[in-house]
Every structure is written in C-alpha cells, then in structure tokens.
Design a protein around this motif. Structure first.
Motif, short mmCIF file in Angstrom:
data_model
loop_
_atom_site.label_atom_id
_atom_site.label_comp_id
_atom_site.label_asym_id
_atom_site.label_seq_id
_atom_site.Cartn_x
_atom_site.Cartn_y
_atom_site.Cartn_z
N ALA A 125 0.68 -1.37 -0.08
CA ALA A 125 -0.10 0.05 -0.04
C ALA A 125 0.74 1.28 0.15
O ALA A 125 0.77 2.28 -0.70
N ALA A 126 1.90 1.13 0.49
CA ALA A 126 2.91 2.29 0.88
C ALA A 126 3.36 2.53 -0.82
O ALA A 126 3.58 3.67 -1.13
N ARG A 127 3.91 1.48 -1.34
CA ARG A 127 4.38 1.70 -2.67
C ARG A 127 3.30 2.02 -3.73
O ARG A 127 3.62 3.15 -4.62
N ALA A 128 1.99 1.79 -3.25
CA ALA A 128 0.94 2.31 -4.26
C ALA A 128 0.81 3.74 -4.20
O ALA A 128 0.03 4.31 -5.39
N THR A 129 1.18 4.52 -3.10
CA THR A 129 0.84 5.92 -3.21
C THR A 129 1.81 6.69 -4.20
O THR A 129 1.60 7.64 -4.63
N GLY A 130 3.30 5.92 -4.44
CA GLY A 130 3.91 6.45 -5.49
C GLY A 130 4.93 7.36 -4.92
O GLY A 130 5.74 7.93 -5.55
N LEU A 131 4.79 7.64 -3.42
CA LEU A 131 5.70 8.50 -2.91
C LEU A 131 7.01 7.84 -2.75
O LEU A 131 7.36 6.75 -2.32
N THR A 132 8.12 8.75 -2.92
CA THR A 132 9.57 8.16 -2.59
C THR A 132 10.21 9.20 -1.89
O THR A 132 9.94 10.32 -1.57
N ASN A 133 11.52 8.74 -1.38
CA ASN A 133 12.21 9.58 -0.40
C ASN A 133 13.09 10.47 -1.40
O ASN A 133 13.87 10.16 -2.01
N PRO A 134 12.71 11.90 -0.75
CA PRO A 134 13.78 12.81 -1.53
C PRO A 134 15.15 12.64 -1.28
O PRO A 134 15.99 13.44 -2.00
N GLY A 135 15.67 12.01 -0.37
CA GLY A 135 16.91 11.95 -0.18
C GLY A 135 17.90 10.91 -0.66
O GLY A 135 18.97 10.59 -0.60
N CYS A 136 17.04 10.31 -1.58
CA CYS A 136 17.60 8.85 -2.37
C CYS A 136 18.87 9.44 -3.27
O CYS A 136 19.97 8.65 -3.29
N ALA A 137 18.65 10.42 -3.93
CA ALA A 137 20.00 11.10 -4.81
C ALA A 137 21.18 11.45 -3.91
O ALA A 137 22.17 10.80 -4.46
N SER A 138 21.16 11.88 -2.69
CA SER A 138 22.24 12.23 -1.87
C SER A 138 22.71 10.98 -1.29
O SER A 138 23.92 10.69 -1.15
N GLU A 139 21.80 10.10 -0.87
CA GLU A 139 22.22 8.81 -0.13
C GLU A 139 23.34 8.06 -1.32
O GLU A 139 24.10 7.44 -0.91
N ARG A 140 22.72 7.95 -2.62
CA ARG A 140 23.59 7.12 -3.68
C ARG A 140 25.02 7.85 -3.63
O ARG A 140 26.07 7.23 -4.02
N VAL A 141 25.11 9.30 -3.65
CA VAL A 141 26.42 10.01 -3.47
C VAL A 141 27.17 9.62 -2.46
O VAL A 141 28.24 9.45 -2.80
N ALA A 142 26.71 9.54 -1.36
CA ALA A 142 27.24 9.21 -0.13
C ALA A 142 27.62 7.77 -0.15
O ALA A 142 28.96 7.43 0.16
#
Length: 271
Positions: free
Chosen positions: A248-265
């Motif tokens: 159900a959480a995935r169905a909302t389509g919301l994602t974490n805005p910090g993922c791009a910076s997490e990938r950099v780290a």
C-alpha cells in the motif's frame, strides 16, 4: 555542494537523534516501544543465540591489530557525505530506522501508516538487541572511541557510551535482522535490502563506534536471530500483514527525496 548534499541526507533520513543499541547511547525521548512489546523468542532461546557468538579477538592478536589499523583509516571520512549518512544510520529503532530502506524499496515509509510493519520490526528489534547485549556481556572489548578518547564519533556519545562494549555490534545485529525481514517481505529486492543492512553496519566503522570484527559478528548473529524468529508462532501472520502495508505504501507513488544524496554518499570509497 557537500553542504547541500549533507542537508538532503539528514532531511531524507528524518534523523531526530542518534541512537545506538546500548542503553547508555539511547535517547529515551524517541523510544516508540510500548511496555508490553515483546519479541518472538523466549529468553532461553535468545541466550542460546548469544552463547553461540565466538569471543572477541584477543587484544594484540593479528585480528585485533588489523581491526585497529583499518579503523584508524576511517578517520579520513570525518565530515564527508558518507560520515553524515552514518549519523542517520545511528538511529536503529522502528519506525524511524525503517526509513533507511526507503531508497532500496522505492517507498516513503515516513509518509505511510504501517502499524503492522512497525510491530513486526519492533519485535525483531527486541530479540536482536537482547541477543547482542547478552553476547557483549560474555567478553568485553572496548570501542574505537573508547580505545582512543580523542576519536570523534558521528553521534552524541556519553562517557558511559564510550566505555560500553563493542563486540558484537548490536547495531549490525539489528540492521541485519531488518535487512532479512525486508528481504522476506519483498524477495525480488532481497539483494538490495541486505546490501542496505550491510551499509548500516559499515556506518558503524565510519562512526568509530565498532571495529570490523564487531560488525561481522553482529551480522552473523542478526541472521541467526532472524532465522530463529521466522520459525516462531505468529511470525508468518505478522509478515503477511506487514507485506500488505508495504504494498500500500508503494501504491502511493511517494519516494524519499534524499535518495539521490544517499547514492552520492554510498559511492564514497571506503578505506
């Protein structure tokens, strides 16, 4: 750029206060467990898992010296993006800690209502934390920040926290249990979930809170705790209820805005 990235990491993780597994490192204000919350395992079963953990490396042994040499190299990451991600990973308790898996799972758990998922993970936290603490009581090994009073931790640490036991890593034990649970919830993302759990363990090296052998032992213990818990009555029903909430959480389509910076780290080479 580094400061902007660091801000996204901190915001994306919703870090409210750094916490470690030992009681001396826990800011009680954000403790979400209710008094009646229990794990899946009995006291004797948890004790048996703790007793199966090998003793820590002997001081001055080749393993101990190699641990300390590698730990010292992690000082070069202080104040880097990877260091700041490690400050977020220091929060281990549900529900906040579950957001460390947002990017891996492609969801935004901080914006979802997931009482069954939280309960599943809280029960696993109970078992893994208890097992790690019992194992630590069997043989004391100082933390890197305890061996070196000048070592900077990436979280707020009291004197009691500096002097608390390092082996096995309770943080790695808990993180591994979470990773195994998310792997069971979403088998198609199992590799990614386990990788995130491993990165949470590596963060404890970045923080100067554990040595490599501590993390390795914690990961082994975490897998054993999860295997035991998964055979307990009620576990499969709890897993099924949590799986429905995760979908159900995935169905909302919301994602974490910090993922791009997490990938950099996470792209930062580790020493």
């Amino acid at each position: 750029m580094r400061q902007a990235t660091a801000g996204l990491i901190a915001a994306g993780a919703l870090l409210s206060a750094c916490a470690g597994t030992p009681a001396a490192l826990r800011p009680q204000a954000v403790h979400v467990a209710t008094p009646e919350t229990k794990g899946y395992l009995s006291g004797p079963r948890i004790q048996a898992l703790a007793d199966a953990v090998p003793p820590p490396p002997v001081a001055g042994s080749p393993t101990d010296l190699a641990d300390k040499a590698r730990s010292a190299r992690f000082k070069t990451l202080e104040d880097s993006d990877r260091w700041l991600l490690a400050t977020a990973h220091a929060e281990l308790r549900p529900p906040l800690a579950l957001q460390h898996f947002d990017c891996t799972l492609g969801v935004r758990l901080g914006s979802a209502t997931t009482p069954n998922l939280n309960r599943l993970m809280q029960r696993l936290f109970h078992d893994s934390d208890a097992a790690a603490e019992l194992a630590k009581a069997r043989g004391f090994r100082p933390r890197p920040v305890g061996d070196d009073p000048e070592r900077r931790p990436c979280q707020r640490v009291s004197e009691a926290g500096r002097k608390s036991a390092s082996y096995p890593s309770g943080s790695s034990t808990v993180a591994t249990v979470y990773g195994e649970a998310f792997a069971a919830l979403e088998p198609q993302r199992a590799t990614e979930a386990r990788r995130t759990a491993h990165e949470m363990g590596l963060s404890r090296l970045v923080c100067g809170m554990h040595y490599p052998s501590d993390v390795a032992a914690g990961e082994t213990l975490g897998k054993a705790v999860f295997d035991a818990a998964s055979d307990a009555p009620g576990f499969e029903a709890d897993l099924a209820a949590a799986r429905t909430e995760l979908a159900a959480a995935r169905a909302t389509g919301l994602t974490n805005p910090g993922c791009a910076s997490e990938r950099v780290a996470l792209a930062t080479p580790l020493p």
